[in-house]
Design a protein around this motif. Structure first.
Motif, short mmCIF file in Angstrom:
data_model
loop_
_atom_site.label_atom_id
_atom_site.label_comp_id
_atom_site.label_asym_id
_atom_site.label_seq_id
_atom_site.Cartn_x
_atom_site.Cartn_y
_atom_site.Cartn_z
N THR A 791 3.72 4.29 12.58
CA THR A 791 4.80 5.28 12.47
C THR A 791 5.66 4.92 11.26
OG1 THR A 791 4.84 5.58 14.87
CG2 THR A 791 6.77 6.32 13.62
N VAL A 792 5.67 5.83 10.27
CA VAL A 792 6.45 5.61 9.05
C VAL A 792 7.08 6.94 8.63
CG1 VAL A 792 5.13 3.63 8.17
CG2 VAL A 792 4.37 5.96 7.67
N PRO A 793 8.17 6.88 7.86
CA PRO A 793 8.86 8.14 7.48
C PRO A 793 8.19 8.90 6.34
CG PRO A 793 10.06 6.26 6.60
CD PRO A 793 8.97 5.69 7.47
N ASP A 794 7.48 8.20 5.47
CA ASP A 794 6.91 8.88 4.30
C ASP A 794 5.68 8.12 3.79
OD1 ASP A 794 7.94 6.70 2.70
OD2 ASP A 794 9.88 7.72 2.71
N VAL A 795 5.01 8.72 2.80
CA VAL A 795 3.77 8.15 2.26
C VAL A 795 4.05 6.82 1.56
CG1 VAL A 795 1.90 8.51 0.61
CG2 VAL A 795 2.66 10.40 2.05
N VAL A 815 -6.93 -0.31 7.00
CA VAL A 815 -6.96 1.15 6.97
C VAL A 815 -5.90 1.63 7.95
CG1 VAL A 815 -8.30 3.23 7.34
CG2 VAL A 815 -9.43 1.17 6.48
N LEU A 816 -4.91 2.38 7.45
CA LEU A 816 -3.82 2.89 8.28
C LEU A 816 -3.80 4.41 8.27
CD1 LEU A 816 -0.88 0.55 7.16
CD2 LEU A 816 -2.51 0.20 9.03
N GLY A 817 -3.33 4.97 9.39
CA GLY A 817 -3.15 6.41 9.49
C GLY A 817 -1.78 6.70 10.05
N ALA A 818 -1.20 7.84 9.62
CA ALA A 818 0.12 8.21 10.12
C ALA A 818 0.32 9.71 10.02
CB ALA A 818 1.21 7.49 9.33
N SER A 825 -1.91 11.46 7.09
CA SER A 825 -1.98 10.65 5.88
C SER A 825 -2.80 9.40 6.18
CB SER A 825 -0.58 10.24 5.41
OG SER A 825 0.14 11.35 4.94
N LEU A 826 -3.65 9.03 5.23
CA LEU A 826 -4.53 7.86 5.38
C LEU A 826 -4.44 6.99 4.14
CD1 LEU A 826 -7.62 9.82 6.73
CD2 LEU A 826 -6.30 8.17 8.08
N VAL A 827 -4.53 5.66 4.35
CA VAL A 827 -4.56 4.75 3.21
C VAL A 827 -5.47 3.57 3.56
CG1 VAL A 827 -2.54 3.43 3.97
CG2 VAL A 827 -3.15 3.45 1.55
N ALA A 828 -6.20 3.11 2.53
CA ALA A 828 -7.07 1.94 2.70
C ALA A 828 -6.85 0.99 1.55
CB ALA A 828 -8.53 2.37 2.75
N VAL A 829 -6.71 -0.32 1.87
CA VAL A 829 -6.58 -1.34 0.82
C VAL A 829 -7.51 -2.49 1.15
CG1 VAL A 829 -4.20 -0.77 0.17
CG2 VAL A 829 -4.60 -2.36 2.04
N MET A 862 -8.19 0.34 -3.51
CA MET A 862 -7.10 1.11 -2.91
C MET A 862 -7.42 2.59 -2.98
SD MET A 862 -4.27 3.17 -3.49
CE MET A 862 -2.86 3.58 -2.48
N ALA A 863 -7.19 3.29 -1.87
CA ALA A 863 -7.43 4.74 -1.84
C ALA A 863 -6.54 5.36 -0.79
CB ALA A 863 -8.90 5.04 -1.55
N GLN A 864 -6.26 6.67 -0.96
CA GLN A 864 -5.46 7.38 0.02
C GLN A 864 -5.90 8.83 0.08
OE1 GLN A 864 -1.66 6.61 -2.04
NE2 GLN A 864 -1.38 8.83 -2.10
N ALA A 865 -5.50 9.49 1.17
CA ALA A 865 -5.89 10.89 1.37
C ALA A 865 -4.91 11.55 2.32
CB ALA A 865 -7.31 10.97 1.92
#
Length: 892
Positions: A791-795, A815-818, A825-829, A862-865
Motif C-alpha cells: 500500500t503506497v500513495p503514488d508510483v 516484484v511489487l504491486g499496488a 501499478s507493477l514494478v520489478a527490480v 528495473m521495469a514497471q508497468a
C-alpha cells in the motif's frame, strides 16, 4: 555573361518595349490558398488573366523568385532540378500577342544574348498555324526546325479558366550531350536539346464542359529559367556550375574542407546544400517559418535535408559540442546567399538577422533530434542482436521512421547497421517512402485559375459592376439593392428568417481583409430589415454582404439604407490602430528584426503575431505596454495618405511580405511614431484608443510569438474581471484584497512544512512496512525472491519501496504491486549480480502486466508497468513467481 547581367539585360530589353519592370512577388502567394508557393512567373498575375482584377498597366516584365518541391529527391542528381530558381518573364494583359511576342523573343536570345540561330529549334502546338507563320515567315526560322507537338507538352491549361497554346525555344547543345540514338530530336529525354524559353499564348477560356471560347482580350505569359539560360551562355554542364550557384558551393566547400569536382558524393552534397539553402533563405525572408504543416513543413524538410547532407560529409550525427561546431553551418551559407543576392532582392538584407536566427534555431533543434534518432537506432540494433538470430534486417518501416521523423538518411542507417553486422530492409524502406510520396501528391491541390464560386462572383461583377466603398468616411448610405443570393444562386425576393447574401451598388460596410474583421450592421428598406453579420470581397472591387432577414420581405431593385453598427466599428478601429502602435513598439523594444506574421483585429480584442526568437521578459512586456500607452496619451494625429508604392517605400512605410499592393497604396501615419501600408479603418487621433492593456504573450511556432491585447472599454472590462477575481480570492482567504499575496505566501510555506512532515512519516511507515514485508522472502535455486502487494500513495513511493527492499536483500529479485488511483501499478527490480543468471525484469513485467490489462517493460535490472484492472493484481504477483522460476530454470 554573368547571371546578374542576363537578368539586367532581360528587364532592360522589355522596358525599352513599353513594359513596366515589376519587383518579384513574394514566394508566399497572396490571397491564393490553392497553392503553397509561387512556382511560376505568372502566379502573381493570375487574377489579371482571369479577369478577377484589372492591371494598372498592360505590359509587365519581371524576374520572379520561384519555389517548387515535387522533385526534391532529384536535386543535385540532374543538371537542372532545383527547388528555388528565378524565372524571367514578359507578360501582356490584353495588349500585344504572338505577332510581337515571338519576334521579341528571337531578337533577345539572338541579338542580345548572342546565341547561334543555327542551334535553335522551335516547338509549336499542333494546329497553331499562326505561330508557325510568324516563326517561319517573319522571323525566318527554317521549316524543318519548327516542330509541331501535342497537347501534353505545348498547351497550357489547368482546369477551368484561361488557357492556350505554347511555343518553346530549344537549343541544340551538340551530339556529345546526346543519347547516341539516331532518332534523338527535340523532346528527347537526354540533355542534347534543352528548352530555354516557353511562350504561352492565353487565347481561350475553358469551361466545365471543356468548351473552348476565344477570349476578347488575349494575353502572353512567358518564362525563361535564369539558371538554365546562364548555364547555356556560360558553357557549363549544369546549372550548378553557373556563377549563380558555384560561388555558394565554393563557400560551402571551404566550410566542409572538401573540393568540388573530386568526389561525386561530396559534389551531390554541395549541390543539395546550395540549392536548399537558397530556397529556405528566400522563403524565410518572405515570411515562411519552419513548422510541421503546410509551407512550414516544406521549409523544415529542406533545411533538415541540407543538414543531413552536411552530416554525410562530416560524418557526424550526434548533439555533442564538437558535432554542433562542424554541423551548424547552414545559417553561415545563408549569409553568403544574402551577400550574393541581396543587391537584387533587398528584402534579404533587410531581414538578414531574422533569417539567420530562424535557420540557426532550426539547425540546433534538428541536431538534437538527430541525436534522438541515433539513440533509437542503437536500441533497435541492440534488440535485434539480443535475439541471437543471424541474417536479421532492420525493418523497412523502422528505417523509414528514422528517415522521416529524425532525419536519418538511408545511407547513414545502412552504415551503422553494417558496423554491427546487420543489414537494412531497403525494399521495405522504398515501399514506405513511395507510399509517403503518393500521399503527398494526393494532398497537393491542383492549381486552378478560378473556383466555381469565384466564377459566379466574377459573372455577377460583370453584370452589376464594381461596388463603391465609402466606409472610410461614412457609416450609412443610401444604396440600390442589385441582387439577392441564396446558396450562391440569384433570387428575386427573400422572406423573414431567410439567410441571404446581398449586392449593393455602394456600401459603407468594410469587407474582412488585412486582419480586420468585417463590419456588422443593418440594411433596411420599406417594410423590411436585414441584420448584416458578414462582409467579404470574393473578387476585386466587388463586395458581398451576408446576413438574415429579421423582418418583412425584401426584393431586388429596391432602394435601401445601409448602416454600419457604430459601436462595433469604433471598437474595431481602436484595436486596429493599437495594433499599428504595437508593431512599432515591438521594433523599438526588441529590435528591427521584428516583423508582423499575422493579425486579427475585432471589436473585443486584438491579436498580433510577430517574428522573435524568445519569450518576452516581464520588463520587455512592461516597456511595450508603457510605450504604446505613451503614444495614445500623446494624442498623435492619424493621417491617411494615398500615394505610389515607390513613394510609400521611400518614406519608410512598413509593408507586409506576401501582401499584394498596387501602384497606388494607402499609408497610415501616426505622428512620427508609426508609418504602415494599410487598407483598414482607423481612429483620427491616438487618444481615441483610450488605453492599451497586454493580456497574454505566447509562442505559436518556431520563431513566432503572439500577443493579445485589449483597448478602450475592453481594458475597463478586463480590469473589472481581474478585480472580481481578486475579491473572490480575498473572500475565500478571509483577508482584505491587498493582503491576498501575503496570505497565499503564508499558506504555501505552511503547505511546504506539512508536506515535509508527511514525507518523514511516510518514510517511517515505509520502513516499518519493509521490515514486515521482508519476512515474505522465499528462495528458488539459491535466489531470493520477494513478490507481494503493498500500500503506497503514488508510483514514486512504489519505486522507492522496491529499491529499499532490493538493497535490504543484498542479492535478489523484488516484484511489487499496488493499487494507485484506481489503477494497477507493477514494478520489478533485480540486483546486478543476478543479471547473468537469465532473469530479466523487463520480460517479467511484460508478462504479468497483461493480467492487469496493461503493458510495459524496461531494462533487465528495473521495469514497471500499469494496468486498468487492479482486481487482478494478486494473480499478477503469483504469475511473477512462475515467470521468474522459468527464467532461472531456462538459464540453468
Amino acid at each position: 555573361m554573368t547571371g546578374n547581367q542576363i537578368r539586367q539585360k532581360f528587364l532592360a530589353f522589355f522596358e525599352e518595349r513599353g513594359h513596366r519592370i515589376m519587383p518579384s512577388a513574394s514566394l508566399i502567394p497572396h490571397n491564393d490558398p490553392s497553392i503553397l508557393w509561387t512556382a511560376a512567373g505568372m502566379v502573381p498575375f493570375k487574377s489579371f488573366f482571369t479577369g478577377q482584377a484589372q492591371p494598372e498597366v498592360r505590359r509587365v516584365v519581371t524576374c520572379q523568385k520561384c519555389l517548387r518541391t515535387p522533385d526534391i529527391e532529384e536535386v543535385g542528381k540532374t543538371a537542372r532540378h532545383h527547388t528555388f530558381f528565378e524565372m524571367l518573364g514578359n507578360f501582356s494583359f490584353g495588349d500585344y500577342f504572338k505577332a510581337e511576342a515571338i519576334p521579341w523573343a528571337w531578337e533577345f536570345i539572338v541579338d542580345v544574348l548572342g546565341l547561334d540561330p543555327d542551334q535553335l529549334w522551335i516547338t509549336i502546338y499542333l494546329d497553331d498555324d499562326q505561330a508557325f507563320d510568324i516563326w517561319h515567315q517573319q522571323v525566318g526560322v527554317p521549316k524543318d526546325r519548327i516542330v509541331r507537338m501535342g497537347k501534353d507538352t505545348n498547351y497550357w491549361e489547368i482546369g477551368v479558366g484561361p488557357c492556350g497554346p505554347c511555343s518553346e525555344i530549344y537549343i541544340d547543345l551538340g551530339v556529345e550531350r546526346g543519347c547516341n540514338d539516331d532518332n534523338c530530336s527535340v523532346g528527347c529525354e537526354c540533355d542534347r536539346f534543352l528548352e530555354i524559353w516557353n511562350l504561352v499564348f492565353i487565347q481561350f477560356f475553358r469551361d466545365e464542359a471543356q468548351n473552348y471560347t476565344p477570349l476578347k482580350n488575349k494575353g502572353v505569359d512567358t518564362g525563361m529559367g535564369l539558371e538554365r539560360i546562364a548555364a547555356v551562355l556560360q558553357k557549363v554542364p549544369t546549372n550548378f556550375d553557373t556563377d549563380l550557384m558555384k560561388e555558394i558551393m565554393d563557400f560551402t566547400a571551404v566550410l566542409l574542407n572538401i573540393k568540388y569536382g573530386e568526389n561525386p558524393q561530396d559534389d551531390l552534397a554541395l549541390k543539395v546544400i546550395a540549392d536548399h539553402t537558397r530556397a529556405i533563405t528566400f522563403a524565410i525572408g518572405d515570411g515562411a517559418l519552419p513548422s510541421n504543416e503546410g509551407r512550414g513543413y516544406v521549409i523544415r524538410r529542406l533545411l533538415r535535408r541540407a543538414v543531413r547532407f552536411v552530416c554525410t560529409v562530416t560524418g557526424t550525427s550526434s548533439a555533442t559540442q564538437q558535432a554542433k561546431e562542424t554541423t551548424l553551418i547552414i545559417h553561415k551559407i545563408a549569409g553568403e546567399v544574402i551577400k550574393q543576392m541581396g543587391g537584387v532582392y533587398p528584402e534579404l538584407k533587410q531581414k538578414q538577422e531574422h533569417i539567420l536566427q530562424v535557420i540557426l534555431t532550426e539547425e540546433e533543434r534538428f541536431i538534437e533530434t538527430l541525436a534522438q534518432g541515433t539513440a533509437i537506432l542503437n536500441q533497435l540494433i541492440k534488440e535485434i542482436l539480443a535475439t541471437g538470430t543471424t541474417g536479421v534486417k532492420i525493418a523497412g518501416e523502422d528505417v523509414f521512421r528514422l528517415y522521416d521523423t529524425y532525419g536519418f538518411p538511408l545511407e547513414l542507417t545502412r552504415e551503422i547497421a553494417v558496423e554491427q553486422g546487420l543489414t537494412v530492409d531497403e525494399v521495405g524502406f522504398a515501399k514506405a517512402l513511395a507510399e509517403q510520396r503518393q500521399r503527398a501528391r494526393g494532398a497537393r491541390q491542383q492549381i486552378k485559375y478560378l473556383s466555381p464560386q469565384q466564377e459566379n462572383f466574377q459573372t455577377l461583377r460583370n453584370q452589376f459592376g464594381e461596388t463603391e466603398f465609402v466606409g472610410y468616411h461614412q457609416l450609412n448610405v443610401q444604396a440600390n439593392l442589385l441582387a439577392i443570393l441564396k446558396e450562391g444562386l440569384p433570387e428575386l425576393a427573400a422572406e423573414n428568417g431567410a439567410e441571404i447574401a446581398l449586392v449593393l451598388d455602394i456600401t459603407p460596410f468594410y469587407a474582412e481583409s488585412g486582419g480586420q474583421v468585417a463590419d456588422h450592421g443593418y440594411i433596411t428598406g420599406e417594410n423590411f430589415k436585414i441584420k448584416i453579420t458578414g462582409v467579404h470581397k470574393p473578387v476585386d472591387n466587388f463586395i458581398i454582404h451576408t446576413g438574415k432577414v429579421i423582418s418583412g420581405k425584401v426584393t431586388v431593385n429596391t432602394t435601401v439604407m445601409a448602416e454600419v453598427a457604430q459601436l462595433h466599428r469604433t471598437e474595431t478601429v481602436r484595436n486596429h490602430s493599437a495594433a499599428h502602435l504595437l508593431h512599432q513598439a515591438l521594433k523599438t523594444v526588441l529590435g528591427e528584426h521584428v516583423n508582423q506574421a499575422g493579425s486579427l483585429v475585432g471589436p473585443a480584442r486584438l491579436r498580433f503575431d510577430f517574428t522573435h526568437y524568445a519569450a518576452l521578459s516581464k520588463p520587455e512586456l512592461n516597456d511595450l505596454e508603457e510605450l504604446v500607452n505613451d503614444q495614445i496619451l500623446a494624442n498623435l494625429a492619424v493621417e491617411i495618405l494615398e500615394t505610389s508604392l515607390a513613394k510609400a517605400k521611400s518614406m519608410g512605410a512598413a509593408a507586409l511580405f506576401g501582401e499584394k499592393y498596387g501602384q497606388k497604396v494607402r499609408v497610415v501615419k501616426m505622428g512620427d511614431f508609426s508609418l504602415e501600408l494599410c487598407g483598414g479603418t482607423h481612429v483620427q487621433a491616438t487618444s481615441e484608443i483610450g488605453l492599451f492593456k497586454l493580456v497574454s504573450e505566447s509562442s505559436i511556432s518556431a520563431g513566432v510569438r503572439r500577443i493579445e491585447a485589449v483597448t478602450g472599454k475592453g481594458v475597463l472590462q478586463y480590469l473589472k474581471t481581474k478585480e472580481e477575481q481578486l475579491n473572490q480570492a480575498a473572500a475565500v482567504l478571509k483577508v482584505a484584497p491587498n493582503e491576498v499575496a501575503k496570505r497565499v505566501q503564508a499558506l504555501q510555506q505552511s503547505a511546504k512544512e506539512l508536506t515535509h512532515q508527511l514525507e518523514i512519516l511516510s518514510n517511517k511507515l515505509s520502513q516499518q512496512q519493509t521490515t514486515a514485508i521482508l519476512e515474505q522472502v522465499r528462495e528458488f535455486n539459491g535466489v531470493k525472491m520477494l513478490t507481494t502487494l503493498v500500500t503506497v500513495p503514488d508510483v514514486d513511493s512504489l519505486r522507492h519501496m522496491a529499491d529499499l527492499l532490493r538493497d535490504k536483500l543484498d542479492s535478489g529479485i523484488v516484484v511489487l504491486g499496488a493499487e494507485i488511483g484506481g489503477k494497477a501499478s507493477l514494478v520489478a527490480v533485480i540486483t546486478k549480480d543476478l543479471l547473468n543468471k537469465g532473469v530479466h525484469a523487463g520480460k517479467v513485467i511484460k508478462e504479468i502486466a497483461k493480467i492487469v490489462g496493461g503493458g510495459g517493460g524496461g531494462r533487465p535490472d528495473m521495469a514497471q508497468a500499469g494496468g486498468k484492472d487492479p482486481a487482478q493484481l494478486q494473480a499478477a504477483i503469483k504469475k511473477a513467481v512462475v515467470v521468474i522460476e522459468a527464467q532461472l530454470l531456462a538459464e540453468k
